[in-house]
Every structure is written in structure tokens, then in C-alpha cells.
Design an enzyme around this catalytic site. Structure first.
Site, PDB file in Angstrom:
ATOM      1  N   ALA A   1       2.041  -8.346   4.596  1.00 40.53           N
ATOM      2  CA  ALA A   1       2.852  -8.533   3.444  1.00 40.53           C
ATOM      3  C   ALA A   1       3.159 -10.030   3.169  1.00 40.53           C
ATOM      4  O   ALA A   1       3.651 -10.515   2.156  1.00 40.53           O
ATOM      5  CB  ALA A   1       4.067  -7.848   3.629  1.00 40.53           C
TER       6      ALA A   1
ATOM      7  N   THR B   1       4.233 -12.895  -0.323  1.00 38.59           N
ATOM      8  CA  THR B   1       5.494 -13.072  -0.503  1.00 38.59           C
ATOM      9  C   THR B   1       5.895 -14.244  -1.458  1.00 38.59           C
ATOM     10  O   THR B   1       6.502 -14.397  -2.391  1.00 38.59           O
ATOM     11  CB  THR B   1       6.237 -13.623   0.785  1.00 38.59           C
ATOM     12  OG1 THR B   1       5.738 -14.498   1.543  1.00 38.59           O
ATOM     13  CG2 THR B   1       6.654 -12.472   1.614  1.00 38.59           C
TER      14      THR B   1
ATOM     15  N   ARG C   1       9.518  -6.787   6.869  1.00 40.17           N
ATOM     16  CA  ARG C   1      10.599  -7.121   8.245  1.00 40.17           C
ATOM     17  C   ARG C   1      10.867  -8.436   8.079  1.00 40.17           C
ATOM     18  O   ARG C   1      11.173  -9.040   9.359  1.00 40.17           O
ATOM     19  CB  ARG C   1       9.763  -6.449   9.394  1.00 40.17           C
ATOM     20  CG  ARG C   1       9.530  -5.152   9.459  1.00 40.17           C
ATOM     21  CD  ARG C   1       8.755  -4.630  10.687  1.00 40.17           C
ATOM     22  NE  ARG C   1       8.429  -3.297  10.602  1.00 40.17           N
ATOM     23  CZ  ARG C   1       7.850  -2.576   9.806  1.00 40.17           C
ATOM     24  NH1 ARG C   1       6.970  -3.308   8.872  1.00 40.17           N
ATOM     25  NH2 ARG C   1       7.642  -1.274   9.714  1.00 40.17           N
TER      26      ARG C   1
ATOM     27  N   ASP D   1      -0.677  -4.028  -2.524  1.00 44.60           N
ATOM     28  CA  ASP D   1      -0.803  -4.788  -4.049  1.00 44.60           C
ATOM     29  C   ASP D   1      -1.945  -5.093  -4.820  1.00 44.60           C
ATOM     30  O   ASP D   1      -1.730  -5.405  -6.179  1.00 44.60           O
ATOM     31  CB  ASP D   1       0.171  -6.067  -4.023  1.00 44.60           C
ATOM     32  CG  ASP D   1      -0.379  -6.972  -2.851  1.00 44.60           C
ATOM     33  OD1 ASP D   1      -1.868  -7.032  -2.621  1.00 44.60           O
ATOM     34  OD2 ASP D   1       0.288  -7.446  -2.032  1.00 44.60           O
TER      35      ASP D   1
ATOM     36  N   HIS E   1      -3.723   0.871   3.919  1.00 48.49           N
ATOM     37  CA  HIS E   1      -2.704   1.438   3.326  1.00 48.49           C
ATOM     38  C   HIS E   1      -2.848   1.931   2.128  1.00 48.49           C
ATOM     39  O   HIS E   1      -1.772   2.178   1.391  1.00 48.49           O
ATOM     40  CB  HIS E   1      -1.233   0.787   3.840  1.00 48.49           C
ATOM     41  CG  HIS E   1      -1.182   0.876   5.218  1.00 48.49           C
ATOM     42  ND1 HIS E   1      -0.109  -0.268   5.892  1.00 48.49           N
ATOM     43  CD2 HIS E   1      -1.232   1.643   6.256  1.00 48.49           C
ATOM     44  CE1 HIS E   1      -0.339  -0.121   7.379  1.00 48.49           C
ATOM     45  NE2 HIS E   1      -0.943   0.881   7.392  1.00 48.49           N
TER      46      HIS E   1
ATOM     47  N   CYS F   1     -11.920   9.854  -4.949  1.00 48.64           N
ATOM     48  CA  CYS F   1     -12.525  11.230  -5.234  1.00 48.64           C
ATOM     49  C   CYS F   1     -12.591  11.811  -3.748  1.00 48.64           C
ATOM     50  O   CYS F   1     -13.428  11.051  -2.539  1.00 48.64           O
ATOM     51  CB  CYS F   1     -13.797  11.135  -5.702  1.00 48.64           C
ATOM     52  SG  CYS F   1     -14.357  13.111  -5.998  1.00 48.64           S
TER      53      CYS F   1
ATOM     54  N   CYS G   1     -16.904  13.230  -3.842  1.00 41.57           N
ATOM     55  CA  CYS G   1     -18.246  12.190  -3.675  1.00 41.57           C
ATOM     56  C   CYS G   1     -17.571  10.944  -2.906  1.00 41.57           C
ATOM     57  O   CYS G   1     -18.578  10.126  -2.633  1.00 41.57           O
ATOM     58  CB  CYS G   1     -18.728  11.779  -5.042  1.00 41.57           C
ATOM     59  SG  CYS G   1     -17.445  11.013  -6.238  1.00 41.57           S
TER      60      CYS G   1
END
Length: 587
Positions: A77, A81, A89, A168, A186, A194, A197
């Protein structure tokens, strides 16, 4: 409901995340404890090392990247920023602020302990130190210098792959192709995958459905293979066991992260969920192959995935905060990702590519975007298209500007060439008008046999150009060296000589040719101009009859300047005639 309406969209989203713990954090194996939104007050402080120390480390990293045959970036992350997306965190991260509110509630109730009070004091101090931060909705965020530096290195084959924990989609916006150049451990807000497939649709809107169960990822029917959710799907869990330890759709009737052949799904990974095997395997494959993995913008708190960077031969960590792996990595750089990557690219002498035009591969026209997509994300999709159109216009304008600059440069070069040609023509005219001397020296070896040297040179070693050419208004004395004008002189001798045609080059003022013979004859000398002068006039032919008298003999050829590409008409003058004309010219 009234409380929700009173809040901004960002505040409501954070509140919803707190309520459902709907954030990117999960485990890969069911027997591992699930990660919570942990915040370590002892590691929250941001550290910036000295410029000198950082410069040395960046130089070392640049050397490693040059030597590496397989470099992978592992981003978190913190790399986003500066694009306006909050981290989790950091001093003002989502989970830090949540922890602060939790501790403040304990303080109000009077139930806060000494340890928690010290933790609250530390967290508040670091949040205050951080100050106000730029905030942009995730869907509108654009690539930062760090994103574009990484994309540039991938495009130049100085890096092979990017593994990111960020939802993002900014790495995609930087031009990287999903699965070929980047994997989203993530998930990604733009991805619709899908379960049949395996195709990833790259959409122009946030694919996550609103108001569905936190562990339900259902979207719809695959347009490629027609995979769809079973008829038993209702969106209502059939079991309380919906997380990583469940049997998936078979048990709870929700489309989970591991389910197969249940239509398309979003790729968001929430608390208590398993990663999709496709993303896990990609991260594992590339990190194992890597000579260097560069970790950027992550506190390495998600311990279920932080082993990936250490599968490489060398691991580098770039982050403002401490991480649990600082002593384990091979190089630790403390600082913000943008300035570090900018400095790194300077070290590598590679300019950072501009942010490209990004149109998701499987974009839908605005009117065809599914109804479940709310008006907020519908407007965001419109802004995304508007931005692409704007960038296209900017690119087109840059092309036009470059074309204008090219034409201006060509025109300037043309004018310079014309000036240079005019000056060159003037100098050639001055040479021709001031005269070219041709003659020979001779020495008797024995009666009837002579060593003779033919020569061609400028008649005057120095002249005033203004005396000979009207274009040169200012009076300036100039050296006249025939070698500045003539590439070579080809002498044509009597047929009894072998070879009878000899080319002579010279860097000096005189083009000379020495031979031994007994009879006189007429020597023809053909002057071939240098490349910059050859388009001004044709080769010049002069003649001279050998003279074996002790003083030798010479004459001067003078003429008028020729038109470009034409021939020059020369007239022969004796040395006495030439001397008289020079005096008259000076007068």
C-alpha cells in the site's frame, strides 16, 4: 441509515470495512490463524535515513539490478500513498486510525490499561507528525513515479514481474499486463474472473457487488465459456461457516475464492479467505526464479505472504517503517518510494516513461455496465474514459508539437546548410579567383635524366576574402590551403609511366608527385573537390608542360565562380602576369 447518509463516501466505506472486517488480509492454508488488522505501535514510526547513506544504498541496488537476470518487485500500500490512497498500518492508515478509535473508547470508559495508554500516546503522536494527507478515491488514482519506474524497467527487460498486494489496479494503469507482468495477490478492483475457463476480464468499473455477503464474490455468467452459478445460488449463506475453513459453495451456497465452475467472480480477498490458487502460484513461481526481489511500500505485516520475497537469491526492502524482516533482507533502504525510485532511475540512466493511455481490455460501454454497479462507480467509469480521451488528445498534441519542432529543426538546418553552402561557394570562388598554381620542380641526376616533382597548390597562401567575393563584406585575412577544398588530385602522365594515372591525397598545402624521366610532356591534373564542395562545381582540370630548367616552371590558373554543379572556366597566367593582377586587385 441516517448516520450513514451524514458521512462522506470515504468515511462510510471505512465504517463498513470496520463492521465487516472487509479488507485485504487473509491466509493461504486453513490451519493457519487468520490475520487481523494488527497495528504495532513500536513499528509505526516512519524513519528517513540520511541522503548520503541512502545514495550509497541506491547505487548498490542499481548495480544489483544491472547484474540481475530476473528481477521481481513486491509492492504494498505504501507505493500508492502518494497517489492519494491511504495505507493500512501507516501513521494515518486505516487500521491505525481504527486502533486509535478503539483505544480512545476504552479511555472514555475508563477501562484503558497502562500499556494501552502508552500505545495510544505513541499512535496519536505519529498520526499528528504525519499531518494531513492527499486523498483520492481508489478508482480515480493514477500511477506514481514509483509505479511508472517499475513499469519502465519491466518494458526494458530490466525486471520480469510485479507481485502486488494492492487492490487499486494502478500497476495495470501503468501499462503492465495482468498475469504476464503483474499479479494481484489480494485481487484487483477492475478484475472479473471466470471460475470455469479462468479468463480475467479487465473491466472499466469496480467489479465488486454492493450489499452482498463479505465472503460472497458472485458476479454473473462468463461470456466466453458460459459458466454460471448453480440454480441453488441465492446470495444467502446456507451455513455460518463461510470463510477459509468452509467447503465453499457446496457447504454455504456462496461463490468463494476457491470455488470452480460457478460463473464469474470478483477477485477481492477479504479477512478469513484463501488466496486464489492462480495468483498464489504466479507469485511463488516468479519469486523463486528471481535473482533479486525488491519489496516496496509494505510493512510486511501480512505474514502469510511475506515469505515470497525471500524465495529469491537477494531481497531488498524499501519502506519508511520498520518491518519484521529488516535484519533478514540483504539491503534495507529507509524512505519514501517515489524519491527512491526516481533516484534509482537516475543511477540507471533510464528516463521514467510517462503514464500511458489506459483502456481496460474488456471495457464495456457506459450504457452496458451491469445494473449492480452503483452510480458512484458508474461516474468513475465515465471519468476513466474521459481521462483516456484527454490523454489521447495530449499524446496527439505532443505528436503535433514534435512534428512542429522537427519541421522547425529541418528549416533551421536547411538555413544553416544554405549559409554554409553560400560560404563554401564563396570560399571556392575566392580560391578560383585568387588562383591555383600548377608546376614542377626538377633536378638533374645525370645528363638526360631528371627527378621531377609535379605540384598543385593555392596561388596565394593568404587572401582577404572581401577582395575576391562580394558576399564577404567584412575584411578578414584567410589562409588558403588547397587541401581544405580538394580531396585528391589525379595526375595523368605519359603512357610510358606505369601507372600512368596516379591519385594523390594530401593534408598539407601542396599535392605533389615525384617521378624520374628523360623527356618532357604535358601533365593533366584533375582536382576532385571534397564532399562539401563537390556539389558546388565539377572536377577541375588543369594542364602543365614539364620544365627541366633548374628553376622548374609553373603557371597560375584563374577563373570565375561557377554556378552550383557547373564547371569552372580557368585561364592560364604566367607568374609575372599573375603578380601584376594581384597588385591591381589589391589596389
Amino acid at each position: 441509515q441516517k448516520d450513514r447518509e451524514a458521512r462522506t463516501f470515504q468515511e462510510w466505506r471505512l465504517s463498513r470495512a470496520e463492521t465487516h472486517q472487509n479488507v485485504i488480509d487473509h491466509i493461504h492454508k486453513p490451519n493457519k490463524p487468520t490475520m487481523a488488522s494488527t497495528v504495532d505501535a513500536d513499528r509505526i514510526r516512519e524513519v528517513q535515513e540520511s541522503d548520503r547513506t541512502q545514495h550509497k544504498k541506491i547505487a548498490k541496488l542499481a548495480r544489483w539490478l544491472r547484474e540481475s537476470k530476473y528481477t521481481v518487485f513486491f509492492t504494498g500500500a505504501g507505493i500508492s500513498t502518494s497517489a492519494g490512497i491511504g495505507d493500512y498500518r501507516g501513521p494515518k492508515g486505516a487500521w491505525t486510525m481504527r486502533r486509535i478509535r478503539e483505544l480512545e473508547r476504552q479511555k472514555l470508559r475508563g477501562s484503558i490499561g497502562v500499556r494501552e495508554a502508552r500505545e495510544l500516546e505513541k499512535l496519536l503522536a505519529e498520526a499528528e507528525r504525519k499531518g494531513q494527507q492527499k486523498s483520492v478515491p481508489m478508482i480515480d488514482a493514477q500511477p506514481t513515479s514509483a509505479h511508472m519506474a517499475i513499469a519502465t524497467l519491466v518494458r526494458r527487460n530490466m525486471a520480469r514481474f510485479v507481485v502486488t498486494t494492492n487492490l487499486d489496479g494502478i500497476h495495470r494503469k501503468s501499462g503492465l499486463k495482468a498475469h504476464e507482468e503483474v499479479c494481484n495477490l489480494h485481487g484487483c478492483v477492475y478484475a472479473e474472473r471466470c471460475t470455469g475457463c479462468g479468463y480475467d476480464f479487465e473491466r472499466n468499473y469496480n467489479t465488486r457487488r454492493r450489499n452482498i455477503h463479505v465472503h460472497d464474490h458472485h458476479i454473473g455468467i462468463c461470456s466466453r465459456c458460459s459458466s454460471r452459478a448453480p440454480r441453488s445460488y441465492s446470495g444467502i449463506p446456507a451455513s455460518r461457516n463461510t470463510g477459509a475453513e468452509s467447503e465453499g459453495f457446496v457447504e454455504n451456497r456462496l461463490v468463494g475464492t476457491q470455488d470452480k465452475n460457478v460463473g464469474t467472480k470478483d477477485t477481492h480477498i477479504n479477512f478469513g479467505e484463501l488466496l486464489d490458487d492462480k495468483d498464489w502460484k504466479e507469485a511463488d513461481f516468479h519469486c523463486r526464479k528471481a535473482d533479486v526481489v525488491v519489496v516496496a511500500g509494505t510493512s510486511m505485516s501480512l505474514r502469510h505472504i511475506t515469505h515470497f520475497p525471500f524465495l529469491a537469491k537477494k531481497t531488498v526492502i524499501i519502506n519508511l517503517q520498520q518491518t519484521p524482516d529488516d535484519s533478514r533482507c540483504h539491503l534495507r533502504i529507509w524512505g519514501k518510494t517515489d524519491p527512491i525510485f526516481e533516484a534509482l532511475m537516475e543511477q540507471l540512466s533510464i528516463p521514467i516513461d510517462p503514464s500511458p493511455i489506459w483502456r481496460p481490455r474488456d471495457s464495456l460501454p457506459i450504457e452496458q455496465i451491469p445494473r449492480y454497479v452503483g452510480s458512484y462507480y458508474l461516474q468513475a467509469a465515465k471519468r476513466l474514459e474521459e481521462l483516456a480521451v484527454l490523454k489521447e488528445a495530449e499524446v496527439e498534441e505532443r505528436k503535433k508539437e514534435k512534428e512542429r519542432e522537427r519541421k522547425m529543426l529541418e528549416e533551421r538546418e536547411r538555413k544553416i546548410q544554405m549559409i554554409q553552402m553560400r560560404e563554401a561557394r564563396g570560399r571556392v570562388a575566392a580560391l578560383v579567383r585568387s588562383g591555383i598554381r600548377i608546376g614542377n620542380d626538377a633536378a638533374c641526376i645525370r645528363p638526360g635524366l631528371y627527378r621531377w616533382t609535379m605540384f598543385v597548390e593555392a596561388a596565394e597562401s593568404k587572401i582577404n576574402l572581401a577582395d575576391f567575393v562580394e558576399e564577404f563584406v567584412e575584411s578578414a585575412e584567410t589562409k588558403m590551403n588547397l587541401a581544405d577544398f580538394v580531396e585528391k588530385v589525379v595526375y595523368s602522365l605519359h603512357t610510358t609511366f606505369t601507372p600512368s594515372s596516379v591519385a594523390v591525397s594530401s593534408s598539407e598545402s601542396r599535392f605533389g608527385l615525384t617521378r624520374v624521366g628523360w623527356g618532357t610532356f604535358t601533365v593533366k591534373a584533375t582536382l576532385h573537390w571534397k564532399k562539401q564542395h563537390e556539389q558546388l562545381t565539377q572536377p577541375l582540370v588543369l594542364t602543365h608542360r614539364l620544365n627541366f630548367s633548374p628553376a622548374g616552371g609553373s603557371s597560375v590558373f584563374r577563373g570565375a565562380a561557377a554556378e552550383a554543379g557547373g564547371s569552372v572556366t580557368m585561364h592560364r597566367y604566367s607568374e609575372e602576369q599573375h603578380h601584376v593582377q594581384q597588385q591591381q586587385q589589391q589596389q
